[in-house]
Design a protein around this motif. Structure first.
Motif, PDB file in Angstrom:
ATOM      1  N   MET A  78      -7.813  31.669  10.561  1.00  0.00           N
ATOM      2  CA  MET A  78      -8.037  33.432  11.505  1.00  0.00           C
ATOM      3  C   MET A  78      -8.093  33.851  11.072  1.00  0.00           C
ATOM      4  N   PRO A  79      -9.158  35.120  10.654  1.00  0.00           N
ATOM      5  CA  PRO A  79      -8.741  36.673  10.368  1.00  0.00           C
ATOM      6  C   PRO A  79      -7.547  36.704  10.842  1.00  0.00           C
ATOM      7  N   ALA A  80      -6.714  37.218  10.371  1.00  0.00           N
ATOM      8  CA  ALA A  80      -5.993  37.710  11.167  1.00  0.00           C
ATOM      9  C   ALA A  80      -4.742  38.941  10.801  1.00  0.00           C
ATOM     10  N   TRP A  81      -4.441  40.572  11.315  1.00  0.00           N
ATOM     11  CA  TRP A  81      -3.631  41.358  10.741  1.00  0.00           C
ATOM     12  C   TRP A  81      -2.731  41.851  11.429  1.00  0.00           C
ATOM     13  N   SER A  82      -2.057  42.615  11.461  1.00  0.00           N
ATOM     14  CA  SER A  82      -1.016  43.467  11.874  1.00  0.00           C
ATOM     15  C   SER A  82      -0.894  44.846  12.491  1.00  0.00           C
ATOM     16  N   VAL A  83      -0.902  45.450  13.359  1.00  0.00           N
ATOM     17  CA  VAL A  83      -1.541  46.998  13.212  1.00  0.00           C
ATOM     18  C   VAL A  83      -1.050  47.158  13.965  1.00  0.00           C
ATOM     19  N   ASP A  84      -0.232  48.868  14.152  1.00  0.00           N
ATOM     20  CA  ASP A  84       0.730  49.901  14.617  1.00  0.00           C
ATOM     21  C   ASP A  84      -0.063  50.162  15.387  1.00  0.00           C
ATOM     22  N   GLY A  85       0.491  49.249  16.983  1.00  0.00           N
ATOM     23  CA  GLY A  85       0.075  49.543  17.972  1.00  0.00           C
ATOM     24  C   GLY A  85       0.777  50.746  18.826  1.00  0.00           C
ATOM     25  N   MET A  86       0.975  51.721  18.087  1.00  0.00           N
ATOM     26  CA  MET A  86       1.190  52.877  18.388  1.00  0.00           C
ATOM     27  C   MET A  86       0.982  54.375  17.956  1.00  0.00           C
ATOM     28  N   THR A  93      12.884  38.815  27.036  1.00  0.00           N
ATOM     29  CA  THR A  93      13.711  37.633  25.628  1.00  0.00           C
ATOM     30  C   THR A  93      13.126  38.158  24.435  1.00  0.00           C
ATOM     31  N   ALA A  94      13.769  38.656  23.645  1.00  0.00           N
ATOM     32  CA  ALA A  94      13.696  39.570  22.149  1.00  0.00           C
ATOM     33  C   ALA A  94      12.819  37.996  21.217  1.00  0.00           C
ATOM     34  N   ILE A  95      11.885  38.447  20.682  1.00  0.00           N
ATOM     35  CA  ILE A  95      11.302  37.976  20.394  1.00  0.00           C
ATOM     36  C   ILE A  95      11.753  37.145  18.736  1.00  0.00           C
ATOM     37  N   ALA A  96      12.621  37.160  18.652  1.00  0.00           N
ATOM     38  CA  ALA A  96      13.514  36.820  17.299  1.00  0.00           C
ATOM     39  C   ALA A  96      14.243  35.406  18.153  1.00  0.00           C
ATOM     40  N   ARG A  97      14.786  35.900  19.523  1.00  0.00           N
ATOM     41  CA  ARG A  97      15.271  34.993  20.121  1.00  0.00           C
ATOM     42  C   ARG A  97      14.105  33.585  20.722  1.00  0.00           C
ATOM     43  N   ALA A  98      13.156  34.186  20.783  1.00  0.00           N
ATOM     44  CA  ALA A  98      12.429  32.609  21.123  1.00  0.00           C
ATOM     45  C   ALA A  98      11.308  32.659  20.070  1.00  0.00           C
ATOM     46  N   LYS A  99      11.048  33.228  18.909  1.00  0.00           N
ATOM     47  CA  LYS A  99      10.189  32.435  17.904  1.00  0.00           C
ATOM     48  C   LYS A  99      10.742  32.088  16.825  1.00  0.00           C
ATOM     49  N   ALA A 100      10.360  31.346  16.240  1.00  0.00           N
ATOM     50  CA  ALA A 100      10.656  29.998  14.898  1.00  0.00           C
ATOM     51  C   ALA A 100       9.965  31.445  14.090  1.00  0.00           C
ATOM     52  N   GLU A 101       8.745  31.561  14.501  1.00  0.00           N
ATOM     53  CA  GLU A 101       8.349  32.688  13.167  1.00  0.00           C
ATOM     54  C   GLU A 101       7.781  33.827  14.092  1.00  0.00           C
ATOM     55  N   THR A 102       8.097  34.645  13.529  1.00  0.00           N
ATOM     56  CA  THR A 102       8.077  36.434  14.740  1.00  0.00           C
ATOM     57  C   THR A 102       7.108  37.636  13.443  1.00  0.00           C
ATOM     58  N   ASP A 103       5.956  36.805  12.645  1.00  0.00           N
ATOM     59  CA  ASP A 103       5.343  37.485  12.455  1.00  0.00           C
ATOM     60  C   ASP A 103       3.793  36.478  12.704  1.00  0.00           C
ATOM     61  N   LEU A 104       3.097  37.155  14.039  1.00  0.00           N
ATOM     62  CA  LEU A 104       2.724  36.210  15.131  1.00  0.00           C
ATOM     63  C   LEU A 104       1.176  36.789  13.965  1.00  0.00           C
ATOM     64  N   ALA A 105       1.103  37.437  13.560  1.00  0.00           N
ATOM     65  CA  ALA A 105      -0.483  37.683  12.433  1.00  0.00           C
ATOM     66  C   ALA A 105       0.011  36.046  11.495  1.00  0.00           C
ATOM     67  N   LEU A 106       0.827  35.931  10.677  1.00  0.00           N
ATOM     68  CA  LEU A 106       0.815  34.873   9.909  1.00  0.00           C
ATOM     69  C   LEU A 106       0.510  33.770  10.888  1.00  0.00           C
ATOM     70  N   GLU A 107       1.355  33.796  11.822  1.00  0.00           N
ATOM     71  CA  GLU A 107       0.934  32.707  12.701  1.00  0.00           C
ATOM     72  C   GLU A 107      -0.135  32.389  12.916  1.00  0.00           C
ATOM     73  N   ALA A 108      -0.411  33.414  13.061  1.00  0.00           N
ATOM     74  CA  ALA A 108      -2.212  32.902  14.035  1.00  0.00           C
ATOM     75  C   ALA A 108      -3.034  32.515  12.590  1.00  0.00           C
ATOM     76  N   ALA A 109      -2.846  33.142  11.549  1.00  0.00           N
ATOM     77  CA  ALA A 109      -3.644  32.312  10.303  1.00  0.00           C
ATOM     78  C   ALA A 109      -3.127  31.453   9.625  1.00  0.00           C
ATOM     79  N   ARG A 110      -2.293  30.617  10.158  1.00  0.00           N
ATOM     80  CA  ARG A 110      -2.596  28.981   9.656  1.00  0.00           C
ATOM     81  C   ARG A 110      -3.428  28.665  10.796  1.00  0.00           C
TER      82      ARG A 110
END
Lengths: 392, 324
Positions: free
Chosen positions: A219-227, A199-216
């Motif tokens: 707690m300090p939260a940010w996105s990183v290039d995991g590659m 299930t693609a994230i856009a089909r499972a999550k109303a908020e797909t920016d996970l760092a934004l979600e965690a920041a709510r």
């Protein structure tokens, strides 16, 4: 010494520095770690098709930079809680490849004695707490480890790996709230590979920016290039340093991709080959290798040498596992509880197997002892079968 | 001897454990400022402070899971869950993690956790606060399931449960909290395993635990006045189950009635009855009888709730039906 480590200070320990196995990793070591994980996973595919490995097998091919970059930031005393896609974390953390491969092949010499398999790798000596195959199930466990450290004023950080799929689980939100509320020393490392199984994230999550979600959860939260293993390492070092300095929980969204199927049973109907190909162009291993070659820090012969080392290690691990022993069926009931299971059907009678408690309360272990972690020698490549855990 | 309530016996045990070992702490919903929803922990916050008496958010999965993690991290947590019905929100953590971790890790990691919760009906709390689901937990290898029915057990089970290197679930029947009884001033730890014969008798064995022990004893009193000798066995521990004590009683009395506030189908009473038939079949003069809750979600109205629950009269009738 990487830059982030210098900031690690803990008032209770007077700011003593602790280094983990990955702290001193050079760029070449980072490449080596990712290569050995990649080769290990590729060999798992072969072994699976030959039915040497059974059950569910989830490979981390494509996601190596996440495990290696985060583990590089950890001290030896820090803890890891991982998911069912955890070979990479286990290998990067230093569980011997022999013990991991033996586990996958169901041998007594495996890091979980053949009782866990691919999804349940454990190792007390590196504080590797599994290997949890319930999506999101490891999150509160990590919070609890951090709570214990916090209550004992220990200079430790617990890292919890989980995927984007876990962020839709209720326990994710419960744990974010609890960790932030109690200011726990835990790093949440979310490997967002964009799919919860199929299930693609856009089909499972109303908020797909996970760092934004965690920041709510404040707690300090940010996105990183995991590659990009450097980017992951830098972010993890900064986050671990901040957590260790008393900054409370931190959250990293590691944007990554798995190149292979969810598990070996997955026909991949849910995503385009073109999308996979596009991400393969961002493969973290060739990216780092080419950068090192271009900068002259690595010669082509060094690459060959690394490949040869990795091949040899994997060959050795497979040979070790193949020659391993099977846990005797007589031990089937061992480790259900610390005592021999009194309810084993056909087993010895229940009465009297557990000694009566001492008449008066008394402390049972050193204050900093970990009664839950009976350090077993079972993870060493050539060790004896695990001894029964000591009774308290 | 001092007369105390069951609640006070529990509180003394928690307090004593926290005094004895600084790794012990209590957490759960409203255990601190509120004093516990059944007032078990009243006053402990003032004595031990908010670090060791921790109010949690309403998030059973997270705080039970955090208890597991804290146990792995060297602490001895006591986690209070308000009722067994709410514990279903943490079922994953209890069954998939706490119960399985030692086995999955081949003995490298154990979970010395104690989870206390209220169980049972009788207070008109209807269908989401009244059920007896401890039998479900007793199904699970890796868990120890305790049901203290007496003040001695309420006071004495906690410390050895904390010493157990594996997870222990302690079920407190809600109807017992206000019961007053003598408790020895030097009451200490009790063995966790082994059923107890609470009343001797030669004509029939009545097996009970937790909240059904008073029911069984009341029935035994009535039958005793009619000349029928009832032996009452209190299981105390639901896992491991001490079938041997039950069987040795039945071998002598030749008749057995199992009283269980859980639903009959797939219940702990079924397990006990099965063990008796497996191990004492040729000693039985009659089939094993069971007195269980009616198979309905627990109703609110008093007369309906009473009708749904095992009553002393039901036990008396079951014993008579066996020809004792």
């Amino acid at each position: 010494m990487s830059p982030g480590r210098a900031a690690r200070r803990h008032p209770a320990r007077g700011g003593a520095e602790r280094a983990g196995p990955g702290s001193a990793w050079t760029e070449r070591d980072l490449l080596h770690q990712m290569l050995r994980i990649r080769r290990f996973e590729e060999r798992c595919v072969e072994l699976y098709s030959r039915e040497e490995i059974r059950g569910f097998l989830h490979l981390g091919i494509g996601q190596e930079a996440c495990a290696v970059g985060v583990v590089a930031a950890l001290g030896a005393d820090d803890a890891i809680v991982a998911t069912y896609r955890e070979h990479a974390q286990a290998l990067a953390r230093g569980i011997p490849m022999r013990a991991v491969m033996a586990e996958l092949m169901g041998r007594a010499e495996g890091c979980s004695g053949g009782r866990g398999g691919s999804m349940h790798l454990f190792d007390a000596s590196t504080r590797f707490f599994g290997g949890n195959a319930i999506v999101g199930g490891g999150l509160p466990l990590a919070a609890g480890l951090a709570l214990a450290d916090s209550m004992r004023s220990r200079d430790r950080v617990t890292v919890c790996f989980f995927g984007d799929g876990a962020t839709a689980e209720g326990v994710f939100h419960e744990t974010m709230n609890l960790a932030a509320l109690w200011h726990l020393p835990v790093l949440f490392a979310c490997e967002n590979n964009r799919y919860a199984m199929g299930t693609a994230i856009a089909r499972a999550k109303a908020e797909t920016d996970l760092a934004l979600e965690a920041a709510r959860y404040r707690m300090p939260a940010w996105s990183v290039d995991g590659m990009d293993v450097h980017a992951v390492r830098r972010a993890a070092e900064a986050a671990v340093a901040a957590v260790a300095a008393g900054g409370g929980p931190h959250f990293l969204e590691l944007r990554t991709y798995r190149f292979r199927a969810h598990s070996m049973y997955d026909p991949e109907h849910y995503r385009d080959k073109a999308e996979v190909e596009q991400w393969r162009q961002r493969d973290p291993i060739p990216a780092l290798q080419q950068a090192l070659l271009a900068s002259g820090s690595l010669a082509p012969s060094d690459v060959d040498e690394l490949q040869a080392r990795v091949d040899a290690e994997v060959d050795d691990a497979v040979a070790f596992a193949a020659a391993g022993t099977l846990e005797p069926i007589e031990t089937l009931y061992r480790h259900v509880t610390a005592a021999p299971s009194p309810t084993a059907p056909g087993g010895p009678a229940a009465a009297g197997t557990v000694p009566a408690p001492s008449p008066s309360p008394s402390p049972v272990a050193g204050a900093d002892g970990a009664p839950g972690a009976a350090r077993s020698p079972s993870t060493g490549p050539a060790s004896a079968p695990p001894a029964p855990a000591p009774r308290r | 001897m001092t007369v105390v309530t069951y609640r006070e016996a529990l509180r003394q045990a928690i307090r004593q454990a926290m005094v004895s070992d600084d790794r012990v702490f209590l957490m759960g919903e409203d255990v601190g400022r509120y004093g516990g929803c059944y007032a078990v922990s009243l006053g402990l916050l003032q004595e031990f402070g908010p670090d060791r008496v921790r109010d949690t958010p309403l998030s059973e999965s997270a705080f039970v899971g955090a208890g597991i993690g804290a146990a792995l991290g060297g602490m001895l947590p006591i986690v209070e869950v308000m009722t067994v019905n709410f514990s279903l929100l943490a079922l994953d953590q209890l069954v998939n993690t706490a119960a399985a971790l030692r086995y999955m890790s081949a003995g490298q990691f154990g979970v010395p956790l104690v989870v206390r919760m209220t169980t049972g009906a009788g207070r008109q709390l209807a269908a989401q606060h009244s059920h007896s689901l401890e039998g479900w937990y007793a199904h699970v290898p890796g868990l120890r399931i305790l049901a203290p029915a007496t003040h001695e057990d309420a006071s004495g089970m906690l410390w050895p449960a904390l010493q157990d290197p594996d997870p222990v679930l302690l079920f407190e029947h809600g109807s017992l909290y206000n019961v007053r009884a003598d408790l020895a001033d030097d009451a200490g730890p009790v063995p966790l395993e082994g059923a107890a014969v609470r009343r001797r008798g030669d004509d029939v064995t009545v097996v009970a635990y937790g909240g059904t022990l008073p029911t069984a004893l009341a029935a035994a009193d009535q039958l005793g006045s009619e000349g029928i000798g009832v032996e009452v066995v209190d299981l105390r521990s639901l896992r491991p189950l001490d079938a041997a004590t039950v069987v040795s009683s039945v071998v002598r009395t030749h008749r057995a009635v199992v009283v269980d506030e859980g639903w009959r189908t797939g219940s702990l009473s079924a397990e006990v009855a099965s063990r008796v038939t497996e191990d004492a079949f040729y000693d039985l003069d009659a089939p094993v009888a069971r007195v269980c809750s009616a198979e309905v979600p627990m109703p609110y109205a008093k007369h309906l709730e009473d009708a749904a629950l095992p009553q002393p009269a039901d036990v008396v009738a079951a014993v008579r039906a066996l020809g004792a």
